[in-house]
Scaffold this motif. Structure first.
Motif, PDB file in Angstrom:
ATOM      1  N   PHE A  83      78.404  51.873  -1.293  1.00  0.00           N
ATOM      2  CA  PHE A  83      77.380  52.530  -1.424  1.00  0.00           C
ATOM      3  C   PHE A  83      76.069  51.713  -1.776  1.00  0.00           C
ATOM      4  CE2 PHE A  83      74.197  54.639  -4.287  1.00  0.00           C
ATOM      5  CZ  PHE A  83      73.864  55.701  -3.587  1.00  0.00           C
ATOM      6  N   LEU A  84      76.531  50.547  -2.271  1.00  0.00           N
ATOM      7  CA  LEU A  84      75.130  49.580  -2.549  1.00  0.00           C
ATOM      8  C   LEU A  84      74.712  49.064  -1.248  1.00  0.00           C
ATOM      9  CD1 LEU A  84      73.518  48.492  -4.570  1.00  0.00           C
ATOM     10  CD2 LEU A  84      75.059  46.762  -5.059  1.00  0.00           C
ATOM     11  N   ILE A  85      75.725  48.584  -0.560  1.00  0.00           N
ATOM     12  CA  ILE A  85      75.534  48.214   0.886  1.00  0.00           C
ATOM     13  C   ILE A  85      74.610  49.049   1.426  1.00  0.00           C
ATOM     14  CG2 ILE A  85      76.361  47.279   2.965  1.00  0.00           C
ATOM     15  CD1 ILE A  85      78.520  46.041   1.287  1.00  0.00           C
ATOM     16  N   PHE A  86      75.099  50.253   1.690  1.00  0.00           N
ATOM     17  CA  PHE A  86      74.375  51.197   2.426  1.00  0.00           C
ATOM     18  C   PHE A  86      72.981  51.389   2.094  1.00  0.00           C
ATOM     19  CE2 PHE A  86      73.168  55.900   3.143  1.00  0.00           C
ATOM     20  CZ  PHE A  86      73.460  56.124   4.345  1.00  0.00           C
ATOM     21  N   TYR A  87      72.725  51.521   0.569  1.00  0.00           N
ATOM     22  CA  TYR A  87      71.555  51.753  -0.035  1.00  0.00           C
ATOM     23  C   TYR A  87      70.597  50.602   0.663  1.00  0.00           C
ATOM     24  CZ  TYR A  87      67.672  52.690  -3.269  1.00  0.00           C
ATOM     25  OH  TYR A  87      66.595  52.979  -4.079  1.00  0.00           O
ATOM     26  N   PHE A  88      70.805  49.296   0.526  1.00  0.00           N
ATOM     27  CA  PHE A  88      69.990  48.330   0.769  1.00  0.00           C
ATOM     28  C   PHE A  88      69.889  48.194   2.388  1.00  0.00           C
ATOM     29  CE2 PHE A  88      70.819  46.969  -3.638  1.00  0.00           C
ATOM     30  CZ  PHE A  88      69.351  46.336  -3.785  1.00  0.00           C
ATOM     31  N   VAL A  89      70.881  48.465   3.121  1.00  0.00           N
ATOM     32  CA  VAL A  89      70.840  48.224   4.704  1.00  0.00           C
ATOM     33  C   VAL A  89      69.853  49.354   5.141  1.00  0.00           C
ATOM     34  CG1 VAL A  89      71.803  48.673   6.732  1.00  0.00           C
ATOM     35  CG2 VAL A  89      72.855  47.252   5.108  1.00  0.00           C
ATOM     36  N   THR A  90      70.007  50.767   4.551  1.00  0.00           N
ATOM     37  CA  THR A  90      68.943  51.606   5.015  1.00  0.00           C
ATOM     38  C   THR A  90      67.604  51.545   4.705  1.00  0.00           C
ATOM     39  OG1 THR A  90      69.692  53.050   3.146  1.00  0.00           O
ATOM     40  CG2 THR A  90      70.945  53.611   5.371  1.00  0.00           C
ATOM     41  N   GLY A  91      67.466  50.860   3.459  1.00  0.00           N
ATOM     42  CA  GLY A  91      66.151  50.735   3.020  1.00  0.00           C
ATOM     43  C   GLY A  91      65.384  49.666   3.733  1.00  0.00           C
ATOM     44  N   ILE A  92      66.401  48.375   3.941  1.00  0.00           N
ATOM     45  CA  ILE A  92      65.503  47.365   4.713  1.00  0.00           C
ATOM     46  C   ILE A  92      65.257  47.920   6.242  1.00  0.00           C
ATOM     47  CG2 ILE A  92      66.123  45.147   5.528  1.00  0.00           C
ATOM     48  CD1 ILE A  92      67.461  44.651   2.842  1.00  0.00           C
ATOM     49  N   GLY A  93      66.454  48.353   6.636  1.00  0.00           N
ATOM     50  CA  GLY A  93      66.140  49.044   7.998  1.00  0.00           C
ATOM     51  C   GLY A  93      64.967  49.874   8.090  1.00  0.00           C
ATOM     52  N   ALA A  94      64.731  50.715   7.183  1.00  0.00           N
ATOM     53  CA  ALA A  94      63.468  51.356   7.150  1.00  0.00           C
ATOM     54  C   ALA A  94      62.238  50.515   7.126  1.00  0.00           C
ATOM     55  CB  ALA A  94      63.534  52.560   5.819  1.00  0.00           C
ATOM     56  N   GLY A  95      62.189  49.522   6.465  1.00  0.00           N
ATOM     57  CA  GLY A  95      60.980  48.734   6.417  1.00  0.00           C
ATOM     58  C   GLY A  95      60.863  47.886   7.676  1.00  0.00           C
ATOM     59  N   ALA A  96      62.124  47.802   8.118  1.00  0.00           N
ATOM     60  CA  ALA A  96      61.934  46.950   9.522  1.00  0.00           C
ATOM     61  C   ALA A  96      61.275  47.917  10.567  1.00  0.00           C
ATOM     62  CB  ALA A  96      63.290  46.264   9.932  1.00  0.00           C
ATOM     63  N   LEU A  97      61.705  49.178  10.688  1.00  0.00           N
ATOM     64  CA  LEU A  97      61.389  50.174  11.917  1.00  0.00           C
ATOM     65  C   LEU A  97      59.792  50.301  11.700  1.00  0.00           C
ATOM     66  CD1 LEU A  97      61.726  51.659  14.265  1.00  0.00           C
ATOM     67  CD2 LEU A  97      62.348  53.535  12.680  1.00  0.00           C
ATOM     68  N   PHE A  98      59.535  50.527  10.365  1.00  0.00           N
ATOM     69  CA  PHE A  98      58.102  50.619   9.934  1.00  0.00           C
ATOM     70  C   PHE A  98      57.245  49.501  10.405  1.00  0.00           C
ATOM     71  CE2 PHE A  98      54.419  50.124   6.985  1.00  0.00           C
ATOM     72  CZ  PHE A  98      53.832  51.140   7.132  1.00  0.00           C
ATOM     73  N   SER A  99      57.524  48.240  10.108  1.00  0.00           N
ATOM     74  CA  SER A  99      56.816  47.115  10.407  1.00  0.00           C
ATOM     75  C   SER A  99      56.719  46.822  11.868  1.00  0.00           C
ATOM     76  CB  SER A  99      57.480  45.807   9.573  1.00  0.00           C
ATOM     77  OG  SER A  99      57.493  46.069   8.230  1.00  0.00           O
ATOM     78  N   ALA A 100      57.689  47.217  12.381  1.00  0.00           N
ATOM     79  CA  ALA A 100      57.573  46.968  13.981  1.00  0.00           C
ATOM     80  C   ALA A 100      56.716  47.829  14.724  1.00  0.00           C
ATOM     81  CB  ALA A 100      59.079  47.093  14.662  1.00  0.00           C
ATOM     82  N   ILE A 101      56.681  49.199  14.283  1.00  0.00           N
ATOM     83  CA  ILE A 101      55.752  50.195  14.681  1.00  0.00           C
ATOM     84  C   ILE A 101      54.181  49.757  14.111  1.00  0.00           C
ATOM     85  CG2 ILE A 101      54.904  52.630  14.508  1.00  0.00           C
ATOM     86  CD1 ILE A 101      58.155  53.161  14.629  1.00  0.00           C
ATOM     87  N   ASP A 102      54.241  49.393  12.937  1.00  0.00           N
ATOM     88  CA  ASP A 102      52.950  49.254  12.583  1.00  0.00           C
ATOM     89  C   ASP A 102      52.210  47.890  13.240  1.00  0.00           C
ATOM     90  OD1 ASP A 102      50.830  48.931  10.009  1.00  0.00           O
ATOM     91  OD2 ASP A 102      51.688  47.038  10.116  1.00  0.00           O
ATOM     92  N   PHE A 103      53.097  46.916  13.538  1.00  0.00           N
ATOM     93  CA  PHE A 103      52.752  45.694  14.389  1.00  0.00           C
ATOM     94  C   PHE A 103      52.261  46.130  15.661  1.00  0.00           C
ATOM     95  CE2 PHE A 103      53.366  42.382  17.335  1.00  0.00           C
ATOM     96  CZ  PHE A 103      52.947  41.411  16.948  1.00  0.00           C
ATOM     97  N   PHE A 104      52.871  47.149  16.471  1.00  0.00           N
ATOM     98  CA  PHE A 104      52.453  47.511  17.443  1.00  0.00           C
ATOM     99  C   PHE A 104      51.009  48.220  17.442  1.00  0.00           C
ATOM    100  CE2 PHE A 104      52.073  51.080  20.540  1.00  0.00           C
ATOM    101  CZ  PHE A 104      52.214  50.562  21.787  1.00  0.00           C
ATOM    102  N   GLU A 105      50.616  49.201  16.608  1.00  0.00           N
ATOM    103  CA  GLU A 105      49.780  49.813  16.277  1.00  0.00           C
ATOM    104  C   GLU A 105      48.409  49.199  15.744  1.00  0.00           C
ATOM    105  OE1 GLU A 105      50.874  53.081  13.560  1.00  0.00           O
ATOM    106  OE2 GLU A 105      51.497  54.305  15.073  1.00  0.00           O
TER     107      GLU A 105
END
Length: 261
Positions: A83-105
């Protein structure tokens, strides 16, 4: 009374402690929020630390409410470590996707600003404002009209240049905070593992199955992210990132029993 599991309880305590420290003792957001790749404030560790910071009481309450409602069931099924691995992977993944789209915009905004700064004109300024700074259009309407009447006036030209530079710097410097990406990952996992569980929600006057609620919420976040209203300060693509990485993790992990109810 909520029956909190160990990891959920510890995450809840950490988020509350960091919120109190950040709000009332020592500002943490300037260094530990997640900044744009283009910002001089960006540091890699922010992909983790941003999850423990929140903008206000309402923000942390909604996230922690989701954590204590849906998190314990997943922790009981998976165990603490997974559960802890899941929590951090989804949180970090969310930040990564947001950052990628933010970089494009932000790259598009930077290109538009560069074009204007090379050739500042009233028409170019109006075009920049309408495409990239829409909510500020009315507030600067008098300036725009005066600039159009005096297109060669160096004062108006310089003021418009300063505005575009300041607006670009402001957009690059807006940080993201919150555990929402990880919480949406938890919500996605709950909807996939317990698709037929009926949820009773305050804002829906009838019970709704988890799978429909998650699907509706995901579509809403996708629509809001694409709509990209400039007055909307919610990181919709971070929410979608959490859901996407949750889906991927469940597929990678697999299970002898894919649905529990």
């Amino acid at each position: 009374m909520f029956q909190l599991t160990p990891i959920v309880r510890n995450l809840l305590i950490l988020n509350i402690v960091f919120f109190i420290v950040d709000s009332y003792i020592l500002p943490l957001t300037p260094n530990f929020a997640l900044y744009s790749f283009m910002s001089p404030h960006f540091l890699p560790f922010q992909f983790v630390t941003y999850m423990f910071l929140h903008a206000n009481i309402g923000h942390i309450f909604s996230n922690m409410f989701g954590l204590i409602i849906f998190g314990p069931m997943l922790e009981r099924i998976w165990g603490q470590k997974r559960f802890l691995i899941f929590y951090f992977v989804t949180g970090i993944g969310a930040g990564a996707l947001f950052s990628a789209i933010d970089f494009f915009e932000t790259s598009q905004l930077q290109q538009a600003a560069s074009i204007y700064l090379d050739y500042p004109t009233p028409e170019g300024f109006l075009d920049f404002m309408s495409q990239h700074a829409g909510p500020l259009y009315q507030a600067n309407l008098d300036f725009i009209n005066n600039f159009e009447e005096h297109p060669s006036d160096p004062r108006f030209i310089q003021d418009s240049v300063n505005f575009v530079k300041g607006f670009l710097q402001q957009q690059v410097s807006i940080p993201m905070v919150g555990a929402s990406g990880a919480i949406f990952g938890i919500l996605m996992a709950f909807g996939l593992l317990f698709p037929n569980t009926e949820l009773f929600l305050l804002f829906i006057p009838f019970p709704i199955k988890a799978k429909y609620f998650v699907a509706f919420y995901g579509l809403y976040e996708l629509y809001s992210g694409i709509q990209n209203a400039q007055t909307d300060n919610v990181a919709h693509f971070a929410h979608l990132g959490g859901m996407l990485f949750a889906f991927i993790m469940l597929k990678v992990w697999g299970s002898e029993k894919n649905k529990f109810y």
